[in-house]
Write a protein that holds these residues in place. Structure first.
Motif, PDB file in Angstrom:
ATOM      1  N   GLU A  65      16.687 -24.083 -30.746  1.00 10.96           N
ATOM      2  CA  GLU A  65      16.995 -25.061 -28.958  1.00 10.96           C
ATOM      3  C   GLU A  65      16.277 -24.064 -27.748  1.00 10.96           C
ATOM      4  O   GLU A  65      15.700 -25.211 -26.996  1.00 10.96           O
ATOM      5  CB  GLU A  65      18.554 -25.836 -28.593  1.00 10.96           C
ATOM      6  N   PRO A  66      17.351 -23.607 -27.850  1.00 12.83           N
ATOM      7  CA  PRO A  66      16.622 -22.855 -26.361  1.00 12.83           C
ATOM      8  C   PRO A  66      14.843 -22.071 -26.311  1.00 12.83           C
ATOM      9  O   PRO A  66      14.431 -22.224 -25.204  1.00 12.83           O
ATOM     10  CB  PRO A  66      17.087 -20.965 -26.309  1.00 12.83           C
ATOM     11  N   GLY A  67      14.676 -21.846 -27.852  1.00 15.65           N
ATOM     12  CA  GLY A  67      12.796 -21.748 -27.546  1.00 15.65           C
ATOM     13  C   GLY A  67      11.960 -23.110 -27.485  1.00 15.65           C
ATOM     14  O   GLY A  67      11.428 -23.418 -26.634  1.00 15.65           O
ATOM     15  N   ARG A 101     -17.750 -29.933 -31.132  1.00 19.96           N
ATOM     16  CA  ARG A 101     -16.089 -30.949 -31.298  1.00 19.96           C
ATOM     17  C   ARG A 101     -15.714 -32.392 -31.439  1.00 19.96           C
ATOM     18  O   ARG A 101     -16.495 -33.373 -31.907  1.00 19.96           O
ATOM     19  CB  ARG A 101     -16.417 -30.824 -29.311  1.00 19.96           C
ATOM     20  N   VAL A 102     -14.891 -32.330 -32.212  1.00 21.48           N
ATOM     21  CA  VAL A 102     -14.278 -33.578 -33.195  1.00 21.48           C
ATOM     22  C   VAL A 102     -14.160 -34.325 -31.475  1.00 21.48           C
ATOM     23  O   VAL A 102     -13.971 -33.979 -30.791  1.00 21.48           O
ATOM     24  CB  VAL A 102     -12.990 -33.013 -33.902  1.00 21.48           C
ATOM     25  N   PRO A 103     -14.509 -35.476 -32.121  1.00 22.08           N
ATOM     26  CA  PRO A 103     -14.077 -36.600 -30.608  1.00 22.08           C
ATOM     27  C   PRO A 103     -12.503 -36.899 -30.558  1.00 22.08           C
ATOM     28  O   PRO A 103     -11.763 -37.034 -31.350  1.00 22.08           O
ATOM     29  CB  PRO A 103     -15.142 -37.844 -31.305  1.00 22.08           C
ATOM     30  N   ASP A 104     -12.461 -37.518 -29.604  1.00 19.03           N
ATOM     31  CA  ASP A 104     -10.551 -39.223 -29.553  1.00 19.03           C
ATOM     32  C   ASP A 104      -9.532 -37.736 -29.492  1.00 19.03           C
ATOM     33  O   ASP A 104      -9.269 -37.900 -30.867  1.00 19.03           O
ATOM     34  CB  ASP A 104     -10.838 -39.524 -30.590  1.00 19.03           C
ATOM     35  N   LEU A 105     -10.153 -36.248 -29.399  1.00 19.24           N
ATOM     36  CA  LEU A 105      -8.621 -35.266 -29.419  1.00 19.24           C
ATOM     37  C   LEU A 105      -7.588 -35.235 -28.251  1.00 19.24           C
ATOM     38  O   LEU A 105      -6.408 -35.380 -29.527  1.00 19.24           O
ATOM     39  CB  LEU A 105      -9.356 -33.981 -28.658  1.00 19.24           C
ATOM     40  N   ALA A 106      -7.849 -36.599 -27.687  1.00 20.98           N
ATOM     41  CA  ALA A 106      -6.703 -36.799 -27.121  1.00 20.98           C
ATOM     42  C   ALA A 106      -5.678 -37.939 -28.267  1.00 20.98           C
ATOM     43  O   ALA A 106      -4.611 -38.540 -27.714  1.00 20.98           O
ATOM     44  CB  ALA A 106      -6.873 -37.142 -25.973  1.00 20.98           C
ATOM     45  N   GLU A 107      -6.183 -38.620 -28.919  1.00 19.27           N
ATOM     46  CA  GLU A 107      -5.569 -39.273 -30.043  1.00 19.27           C
ATOM     47  C   GLU A 107      -4.614 -38.828 -31.144  1.00 19.27           C
ATOM     48  O   GLU A 107      -4.544 -39.067 -32.296  1.00 19.27           O
ATOM     49  CB  GLU A 107      -6.464 -40.154 -30.832  1.00 19.27           C
ATOM     50  N   LYS A 108      -5.155 -37.397 -31.413  1.00 19.63           N
ATOM     51  CA  LYS A 108      -4.578 -36.959 -32.610  1.00 19.63           C
ATOM     52  C   LYS A 108      -3.776 -35.847 -32.302  1.00 19.63           C
ATOM     53  O   LYS A 108      -3.687 -34.983 -31.088  1.00 19.63           O
ATOM     54  CB  LYS A 108      -6.369 -35.868 -33.222  1.00 19.63           C
ATOM     55  N   TYR A 109      -2.806 -34.900 -33.896  1.00 19.80           N
ATOM     56  CA  TYR A 109      -1.146 -34.992 -33.397  1.00 19.80           C
ATOM     57  C   TYR A 109      -1.576 -33.569 -34.368  1.00 19.80           C
ATOM     58  O   TYR A 109      -2.268 -33.605 -35.529  1.00 19.80           O
ATOM     59  CB  TYR A 109      -0.629 -36.364 -34.227  1.00 19.80           C
ATOM     60  N   VAL A 110      -0.896 -32.336 -33.998  1.00 19.50           N
ATOM     61  CA  VAL A 110      -1.210 -31.333 -34.473  1.00 19.50           C
ATOM     62  C   VAL A 110       0.583 -30.936 -34.203  1.00 19.50           C
ATOM     63  O   VAL A 110       1.240 -30.803 -33.923  1.00 19.50           O
ATOM     64  CB  VAL A 110      -2.198 -30.065 -33.602  1.00 19.50           C
ATOM     65  N   LEU A 111       0.754 -30.034 -35.461  1.00 15.81           N
ATOM     66  CA  LEU A 111       2.305 -29.842 -35.721  1.00 15.81           C
ATOM     67  C   LEU A 111       2.435 -28.383 -36.022  1.00 15.81           C
ATOM     68  O   LEU A 111       0.823 -27.618 -36.666  1.00 15.81           O
ATOM     69  CB  LEU A 111       3.560 -30.756 -37.136  1.00 15.81           C
ATOM     70  N   ILE A 112       2.458 -27.816 -35.067  1.00 19.39           N
ATOM     71  CA  ILE A 112       2.286 -25.838 -34.993  1.00 19.39           C
ATOM     72  C   ILE A 112       4.221 -25.123 -35.127  1.00 19.39           C
ATOM     73  O   ILE A 112       5.095 -26.112 -34.407  1.00 19.39           O
ATOM     74  CB  ILE A 112       1.954 -25.892 -33.698  1.00 19.39           C
ATOM     75  N   THR A 113       4.540 -24.420 -36.548  1.00 20.04           N
ATOM     76  CA  THR A 113       5.618 -24.240 -36.475  1.00 20.04           C
ATOM     77  C   THR A 113       5.908 -22.947 -36.221  1.00 20.04           C
ATOM     78  O   THR A 113       4.472 -22.470 -35.663  1.00 20.04           O
ATOM     79  CB  THR A 113       5.377 -23.964 -38.507  1.00 20.04           C
ATOM     80  N   GLY A 114       7.101 -22.267 -36.314  1.00 25.79           N
ATOM     81  CA  GLY A 114       7.124 -21.360 -35.296  1.00 25.79           C
ATOM     82  C   GLY A 114       6.510 -21.049 -33.767  1.00 25.79           C
ATOM     83  O   GLY A 114       5.606 -20.095 -33.439  1.00 25.79           O
ATOM     84  N   CYS A 115       7.333 -22.032 -32.634  1.00 19.75           N
ATOM     85  CA  CYS A 115       6.556 -22.448 -31.339  1.00 19.75           C
ATOM     86  C   CYS A 115       7.759 -21.357 -30.356  1.00 19.75           C
ATOM     87  O   CYS A 115       7.399 -21.903 -29.583  1.00 19.75           O
ATOM     88  CB  CYS A 115       6.180 -23.773 -31.044  1.00 19.75           C
ATOM     89  N   ASP A 116       8.595 -21.157 -31.499  1.00 16.94           N
ATOM     90  CA  ASP A 116       9.359 -20.092 -30.148  1.00 16.94           C
ATOM     91  C   ASP A 116       9.105 -19.029 -29.024  1.00 16.94           C
ATOM     92  O   ASP A 116       8.927 -18.978 -27.722  1.00 16.94           O
ATOM     93  CB  ASP A 116      10.455 -19.403 -30.495  1.00 16.94           C
ATOM     94  N   SER A 117       7.849 -18.305 -29.497  1.00 16.20           N
ATOM     95  CA  SER A 117       7.489 -17.368 -28.962  1.00 16.20           C
ATOM     96  C   SER A 117       5.698 -16.909 -29.389  1.00 16.20           C
ATOM     97  O   SER A 117       5.229 -17.575 -30.924  1.00 16.20           O
ATOM     98  CB  SER A 117       8.573 -16.141 -28.833  1.00 16.20           C
ATOM     99  N   GLY A 118       5.522 -15.829 -29.100  1.00 14.68           N
ATOM    100  CA  GLY A 118       3.657 -15.669 -29.589  1.00 14.68           C
ATOM    101  C   GLY A 118       3.066 -16.705 -30.044  1.00 14.68           C
ATOM    102  O   GLY A 118       2.915 -17.366 -28.975  1.00 14.68           O
ATOM    103  N   PHE A 119       1.524 -15.982 -30.852  1.00 13.13           N
ATOM    104  CA  PHE A 119       1.214 -17.051 -31.200  1.00 13.13           C
ATOM    105  C   PHE A 119       1.196 -18.679 -31.168  1.00 13.13           C
ATOM    106  O   PHE A 119       0.549 -19.571 -30.420  1.00 13.13           O
ATOM    107  CB  PHE A 119       0.354 -17.059 -32.453  1.00 13.13           C
TER     108      PHE A 119
END
Length: 318
Positions: free
Chosen positions: A63-65, A23-41
């Motif tokens: 906004e409800p999502g 695994r990659v080290p220092d995961l707690a310091e890494k930012y990840v952007l995810i699109t389409g987070c209202d539902s599903g994957f």
């Protein structure tokens, strides 16, 4: 000879297993952007990565999502509203993300947002039906990626694009299959371009899963609407019996083929983001691995026969 070959294969698989567990080290310091987070994957991945300690930036359409996701996650997770079909919304999101990540850059971008409807024989559809799907699944994905690539390069991070088995082999009409073929092509080209910068691009190809895209009622409604809007001459050429048979096939397929374990997909996404040695492509689901992707390598004539859904011939087919 066979013993030596078996030993070599075993050693190769053992080495691969060992590499993929790193695994990659220092995961707690890494930012990840995810699109389409209202539902599903997207929704499940956001909660999954948040539980792993990553700094999740979850882009939702509504906004409800976003509120529902915040309630289900830790205080580390942050949400933003993003319409991937709007250049203004994408530009505002990119500025917002840069303000959060700063000099560290954006470690991961997961292009997950997508739509599927309508799916129907192409001749039943209009240009705008294709454009709507392409604008979300392909054009929006491209613009989001281009807007955030400077931040990803700054972190020497990862881009994960959600394609589909239908980006390998198309067996129904509408904009979804062309959009996923486009995602495959864009991902391949940008992967080669970004390799010298230390950025890794991965493609996830899910099979059939139970999400909003495979909701039976919505799919049947979209199919019926496409049939009703088709020109009278087109409906006459196919015939009512063809439509009813296709409707029954859609319903049966969606009812029986969809896997409910979405973690099979989000696990691939997580590995692409956190593994020291990620893969370039991930096939998610046994139907993708053992049926559809192998099918895509067969001669076209044979693949066409195996994909024959058993529909009757159209009414006016010679």
């Amino acid at each position: 000879m066979w013993l030596y070959l078996a030993v070599l294969v075993g050693l190769y698989l053992l080495r691969r297993w060992h590499r993929e567990r790193q695994r990659v080290p220092d995961l707690a310091e890494k930012y990840v952007l995810i699109t389409g987070c209202d539902s599903g994957f997207g929704n499940l991945l956001a909660r999954q990565l948040d539980a792993r300690g990553l700094r999740v930036l979850a882009a939702c359409l509504t906004e409800p999502g976003a509120a529902q996701l915040r309630a289900a996650a830790s205080s580390r997770l942050q949400t933003l509203l993003l319409d991937v079909t709007s250049s203004e919304s994408i530009a505002a999101a990119a500025a917002w993300v840069e303000g959060r990540v700063g000099d560290r850059g954006l470690w991961g971008l997961v292009n997950n947002a997508g739509v599927v409807h309508p799916t129907a024989p192409n001749e039943w559809l209009r240009k705008e039906d294709f454009v709507r799907v392409l604008n979300v699944n392909l054009v929006g994905l491209v613009e989001v990626t281009l807007s955030l690539l400077p931040l990803v390069r700054r972190a020497r991070g990862r881009v994960v694009n959600v394609a589909s088995i239908l980006g390998r082999i198309a067996f129904y009409g509408g904009g979804y299959c062309p959009s996923k073929y486009g995602v495959e092509a864009f991902s391949d080209s940008v992967r080669r371009e970004l390799r010298p910068f230390g950025v890794h691009v991965a493609i996830v190809e899910p099979g059939y899963f139970r999400t909003g895209m495979t909701d039976i009622a919505r799919n049947l409604e979209a199919l019926e609407r496409a049939w009703e809007r088709a020109p009278a001459g087109v409906r006459e050429s196919y015939g009512q019996h063809y439509f009813e048979s296709l409707r029954g096939l859609f319903e049966e397929s969606l009812r029986t083929r969809c896997n409910t374990d979405l973690s099979l997909v989000t696990g691939c996404m997580e590995h692409a983001l956190t593994a020291a040695h990620p893969r370039t492509r991930y096939a998610a689901g046994w139907d993708a691995r053992l049926h559809y992707i192998p099918l895509s390598y067969l001669p076209t004539a044979l693949a066409d026969r195996l994909l024959d859904p058993g529909l009757p011939r159209p009414a006016q087919a010679p």
